[in-house]
Design a protein around this motif. Sequence first.
Motif, PDB file in Angstrom:
ATOM      1  N   GLY A 230      -3.842  11.860  16.974  1.00 22.11           N
ATOM      2  CA  GLY A 230      -3.755  11.639  15.538  1.00 22.11           C
ATOM      3  C   GLY A 230      -3.468  10.186  15.228  1.00 22.11           C
ATOM      4  O   GLY A 230      -3.202   9.826  14.095  1.00 22.11           O
ATOM      5  N   GLU A 231      -3.517   9.375  16.260  1.00 22.10           N
ATOM      6  CA  GLU A 231      -3.350   7.925  16.102  1.00 22.10           C
ATOM      7  C   GLU A 231      -2.046   7.520  15.473  1.00 22.10           C
ATOM      8  O   GLU A 231      -1.900   6.399  15.001  1.00 22.10           O
ATOM      9  CB  GLU A 231      -4.502   7.326  15.272  1.00 22.10           C
ATOM     10  N   ILE A 232      -1.085   8.469  15.423  1.00 19.10           N
ATOM     11  CA  ILE A 232       0.196   8.053  14.888  1.00 19.10           C
ATOM     12  C   ILE A 232       0.898   7.180  15.911  1.00 19.10           C
ATOM     13  O   ILE A 232       0.624   7.267  17.090  1.00 19.10           O
ATOM     14  CB  ILE A 232       1.086   9.248  14.466  1.00 19.10           C
ATOM     15  N   ASP A 233       1.732   6.334  15.440  1.00 21.32           N
ATOM     16  CA  ASP A 233       2.540   5.412  16.233  1.00 21.32           C
ATOM     17  C   ASP A 233       1.751   4.520  17.184  1.00 21.32           C
ATOM     18  O   ASP A 233       2.239   4.141  18.234  1.00 21.32           O
ATOM     19  CB  ASP A 233       3.648   6.162  16.971  1.00 21.32           C
ATOM     20  N   ASN A 234       0.527   4.197  16.812  1.00 23.30           N
ATOM     21  CA  ASN A 234      -0.157   3.124  17.534  1.00 23.30           C
ATOM     22  C   ASN A 234       0.631   1.847  17.342  1.00 23.30           C
ATOM     23  O   ASN A 234       1.338   1.691  16.360  1.00 23.30           O
ATOM     24  CB  ASN A 234      -1.568   2.909  16.969  1.00 23.30           C
ATOM     25  N   ASP A 235       0.455   0.925  18.283  1.00 21.25           N
ATOM     26  CA  ASP A 235       1.200  -0.319  18.152  1.00 21.25           C
ATOM     27  C   ASP A 235       0.723  -1.099  16.935  1.00 21.25           C
ATOM     28  O   ASP A 235       1.509  -1.642  16.179  1.00 21.25           O
ATOM     29  CB  ASP A 235       1.040  -1.163  19.416  1.00 21.25           C
ATOM     30  N   ALA A 236      -0.593  -1.144  16.763  1.00 17.43           N
ATOM     31  CA  ALA A 236      -1.145  -1.817  15.588  1.00 17.43           C
ATOM     32  C   ALA A 236      -1.213  -0.813  14.445  1.00 17.43           C
ATOM     33  O   ALA A 236      -2.032   0.099  14.474  1.00 17.43           O
ATOM     34  CB  ALA A 236      -2.536  -2.365  15.890  1.00 17.43           C
ATOM     35  N   PRO A 237      -0.343  -0.955  13.455  1.00 19.39           N
ATOM     36  CA  PRO A 237      -0.344  -0.001  12.355  1.00 19.39           C
ATOM     37  C   PRO A 237      -1.595  -0.156  11.512  1.00 19.39           C
ATOM     38  O   PRO A 237      -2.101  -1.256  11.353  1.00 19.39           O
ATOM     39  CB  PRO A 237       0.910  -0.388  11.564  1.00 19.39           C
ATOM     40  N   SER A 238      -2.092   0.959  10.998  1.00 19.03           N
ATOM     41  CA  SER A 238      -3.314   0.907  10.207  1.00 19.03           C
ATOM     42  C   SER A 238      -3.029   0.305   8.836  1.00 19.03           C
ATOM     43  O   SER A 238      -1.888   0.137   8.432  1.00 19.03           O
ATOM     44  CB  SER A 238      -3.875   2.314  10.046  1.00 19.03           C
ATOM     45  N   GLU A 239      -4.096   0.012   8.110  1.00 20.16           N
ATOM     46  CA  GLU A 239      -3.953  -0.604   6.791  1.00 20.16           C
ATOM     47  C   GLU A 239      -3.277   0.358   5.812  1.00 20.16           C
ATOM     48  O   GLU A 239      -3.303   1.563   6.008  1.00 20.16           O
ATOM     49  CB  GLU A 239      -5.335  -0.981   6.243  1.00 20.16           C
ATOM     50  N   ARG A 240      -2.678  -0.208   4.775  1.00 21.42           N
ATOM     51  CA  ARG A 240      -2.188   0.617   3.672  1.00 21.42           C
ATOM     52  C   ARG A 240      -3.307   1.526   3.193  1.00 21.42           C
ATOM     53  O   ARG A 240      -4.433   1.074   3.032  1.00 21.42           O
ATOM     54  CB  ARG A 240      -1.802  -0.262   2.479  1.00 21.42           C
ATOM     55  N   PRO A 241      -3.029   2.780   2.945  1.00 21.27           N
ATOM     56  CA  PRO A 241      -4.070   3.734   2.575  1.00 21.27           C
ATOM     57  C   PRO A 241      -4.831   3.361   1.295  1.00 21.27           C
ATOM     58  O   PRO A 241      -5.985   2.981   1.356  1.00 21.27           O
ATOM     59  CB  PRO A 241      -3.289   5.037   2.370  1.00 21.27           C
ATOM     60  N   VAL A 242      -4.203   3.464   0.177  1.00 21.72           N
ATOM     61  CA  VAL A 242      -4.848   3.149  -1.088  1.00 21.72           C
ATOM     62  C   VAL A 242      -3.990   2.144  -1.849  1.00 21.72           C
ATOM     63  O   VAL A 242      -2.844   1.895  -1.502  1.00 21.72           O
ATOM     64  CB  VAL A 242      -5.011   4.398  -1.984  1.00 21.72           C
ATOM     65  N   ALA A 243      -4.545   1.608  -2.909  1.00 23.58           N
ATOM     66  CA  ALA A 243      -3.771   0.848  -3.889  1.00 23.58           C
ATOM     67  C   ALA A 243      -2.709  -0.031  -3.243  1.00 23.58           C
ATOM     68  O   ALA A 243      -1.524   0.151  -3.439  1.00 23.58           O
ATOM     69  CB  ALA A 243      -3.100   1.790  -4.886  1.00 23.58           C
ATOM     70  N   VAL A 244      -3.144  -0.985  -2.437  1.00 22.70           N
ATOM     71  CA  VAL A 244      -2.214  -1.853  -1.740  1.00 22.70           C
ATOM     72  C   VAL A 244      -1.300  -2.528  -2.740  1.00 22.70           C
ATOM     73  O   VAL A 244      -1.706  -3.408  -3.491  1.00 22.70           O
ATOM     74  CB  VAL A 244      -2.958  -2.931  -0.925  1.00 22.70           C
ATOM     75  N   ARG A 245      -0.066  -2.069  -2.733  1.00 25.02           N
ATOM     76  CA  ARG A 245       0.913  -2.635  -3.645  1.00 25.02           C
ATOM     77  C   ARG A 245       1.782  -3.575  -2.851  1.00 25.02           C
ATOM     78  O   ARG A 245       2.166  -3.257  -1.733  1.00 25.02           O
ATOM     79  CB  ARG A 245       1.777  -1.512  -4.233  1.00 25.02           C
ATOM     80  N   SER A 246       2.088  -4.698  -3.421  1.00 18.91           N
ATOM     81  CA  SER A 246       2.977  -5.590  -2.695  1.00 18.91           C
ATOM     82  C   SER A 246       4.352  -4.934  -2.642  1.00 18.91           C
ATOM     83  O   SER A 246       4.751  -4.230  -3.559  1.00 18.91           O
ATOM     84  CB  SER A 246       3.051  -6.934  -3.409  1.00 18.91           C
ATOM     85  N   PRO A 247       5.067  -5.158  -1.541  1.00 20.93           N
ATOM     86  CA  PRO A 247       6.381  -4.543  -1.397  1.00 20.93           C
ATOM     87  C   PRO A 247       7.246  -4.844  -2.612  1.00 20.93           C
ATOM     88  O   PRO A 247       7.221  -5.952  -3.138  1.00 20.93           O
ATOM     89  CB  PRO A 247       6.958  -5.211  -0.158  1.00 20.93           C
ATOM     90  N   ALA A 248       7.982  -3.857  -3.026  1.00 22.15           N
ATOM     91  CA  ALA A 248       8.874  -4.062  -4.165  1.00 22.15           C
ATOM     92  C   ALA A 248       9.857  -5.186  -3.847  1.00 22.15           C
ATOM     93  O   ALA A 248      10.410  -5.256  -2.757  1.00 22.15           O
ATOM     94  CB  ALA A 248       9.631  -2.789  -4.467  1.00 22.15           C
ATOM     95  N   VAL A 249      10.047  -6.057  -4.756  1.00 23.06           N
ATOM     96  CA  VAL A 249      11.032  -7.117  -4.582  1.00 23.06           C
ATOM     97  C   VAL A 249      12.116  -6.933  -5.630  1.00 23.06           C
ATOM     98  O   VAL A 249      11.827  -6.852  -6.818  1.00 23.06           O
ATOM     99  CB  VAL A 249      10.397  -8.510  -4.739  1.00 23.06           C
ATOM    100  N   TRP A 250      13.346  -6.818  -5.160  1.00 20.16           N
ATOM    101  CA  TRP A 250      14.443  -6.570  -6.082  1.00 20.16           C
ATOM    102  C   TRP A 250      15.198  -7.862  -6.333  1.00 20.16           C
ATOM    103  O   TRP A 250      15.406  -8.640  -5.418  1.00 20.16           O
ATOM    104  CB  TRP A 250      15.388  -5.534  -5.514  1.00 20.16           C
ATOM    105  N   PRO A 251      15.607  -8.038  -7.564  1.00 24.64           N
ATOM    106  CA  PRO A 251      16.399  -9.228  -7.870  1.00 24.64           C
ATOM    107  C   PRO A 251      17.658  -9.248  -7.004  1.00 24.64           C
ATOM    108  O   PRO A 251      18.189  -8.199  -6.673  1.00 24.64           O
ATOM    109  CB  PRO A 251      16.738  -9.071  -9.353  1.00 24.64           C
ATOM    110  N   ALA A 252      18.078 -10.449  -6.650  1.00 23.86           N
ATOM    111  CA  ALA A 252      19.277 -10.568  -5.824  1.00 23.86           C
ATOM    112  C   ALA A 252      20.471 -10.035  -6.603  1.00 23.86           C
ATOM    113  O   ALA A 252      21.284  -9.313  -6.097  1.00 23.86           O
ATOM    114  CB  ALA A 252      19.512 -12.017  -5.433  1.00 23.86           C
TER     115      ALA A 252
END
Lengths: 252, 252
Positions: A230-252
């Motif tokens: 099922g290709e889980i835990d391959n060393d090279a992680p696959s691309e984000r599935p859909v709607a590549v959202r930038s990681p949430a950034v929280w104010p300090a």
Amino acid sequence: MYASHLILSADRAALPRFDFPSETLTLESLFANQPTDKFATGEAVFWEGDAASQVFQVAEGCLRLCSILPDGRRAIIGFVFAGEMLGLSCHGTYRYTAEVVAPARLRRLSRARLRAMEEGTEQLQSLLMARVFEEMTAAQQHIIVLGQLGAEERVAHFLISAARRTGADQKKPVTIELPMPRLDIADYLGLTIETVCRVLSKFKRDGLVAPRGRHALVLRQLSNLQDRAGEIDNDAPSERPVAVRSPAVWPA
Amino acid sequence: MYASHLILSADRAALPRFDFPSETLTLESLFANQPTDKFATGEAVFWEGDAASQVFQVAEGCLRLCSILPDGRRAIIGFVFAGEMLGLSCHGTYRYTAEVVAPARLRRLSRARLRAMEEGTEQLQSLLMARVFEEMTAAQQHIIVLGQLGAEERVAHFLISAARRTGADQKKPVTIELPMPRLDIADYLGLTIETVCRVLSKFKRDGLVAPRGRHALVLRQLSNLQDRAGEIDNDAPSERPVAVRSPAVWPA
DNA sequence: CGGAAAATTGACTTACATCAAACTCAGTGG
DNA sequence: CCACTGAGTTTGATGTAAGTCAATTTTCCG
């Protein structure tokens, strides 16, 4: 259960302050001077429900962690191999029984002593936390395997993670030891012994693995096995599935 | 990933020492003055792989923790309800995506700040450790459910643990909220949506549960449901299976 | 109301379990 | 050294729980 807490605090006060060589803090150094116990195959190190007063390191051998349901079914939560820790991430009582799969030597450390050691040492705390989180990650991976993967995928995944534990994660054929009987593998993967056998036989026919006696296997084509896992835990992680959202950034 | 560590240590030095009212240390007090964020159904709080820089408490609503396999299958690792913590037991990065199931308000606390608070407070450390171990116990329970139980048992177990989370674990009928859609339950239990439906319908026919709209159920006979749940995690643990061995006692 | 998404039900298929029979092999004793 | 033994493993035939595909039916919300 509460008794253990009492003992724990009582002991702590009495224990001497522990000083590490501040450089070399590893599991080995932690357990280096601890008493060693020997266990034969089939023996239990502790039982589900026992007060979790000790932490162990497996110096040699292999254990299984299991839990028996009231109707007799057995779940194996995990295996513990040489070099790994045992009994760290539990609270008052162990939540599984630890049984010996291959003759083992264990180093033992009381929880009281461990906590005393932690006291001053920032470094030790984070070492232990890291272990706990590793266990957590493994458990979550196991949840995915049991919940989503088919029989072939489960076995393939099991073999691959065994290979990964050996350290050498090369493209070359890897030889893995499987000291546990087939039934243990079955109970670990939520399958029957027959299904585990059939899948292994299929992998043999397909040239993915070659038997080396009952308790060892050569993995001929890791990448090919990975495809079946099922290709889980391959060393090279696959691309984000859909709607590549930038990681949430929280104010300090 | 490593960037987060750097930020973390940098922040820590700059942060003021935190003083608790030494009596009332609870999750509530921890998050009491923290900023609150609102999330609509379907929104993600964070993604698998994001740097785990924040810890959350769900003030209101419900989340699902999920992981998508490369071929599109989705595993739901768990649900997080109001009052519970989120994102505590991870290392560098989150290992699942947290998505909103029912409109939620979250209190947020940076990991840096949390660690700074831990510094002096023995009490806080053990509070957090306890949470981590609870999560671990839940994960191991989930492993047993997915590995050993049949469809009816899984659903029964799911309903019972939902009932337990409400607090009131009485003999009387309990009403539980199931804010998540059926597909989420299916992905959580390693079943299909159709199977979940059929089992629920069967429970309704058998008078074990009664529907209260789509998102709530009355559990009429907890004990009866428990029988169908493989009897795991009953409050009264069953006797030792065979060969009752006294718990191992290790020399001090 | 009307329409769409979610849930339910039914008919059929399949992956894995179950049951049963060989086979393998590591000890053991003759 | 080799037959005997029994636990562990493998293979085969058959059963079944749960998955898949395909309609309905319900519920929610504009």
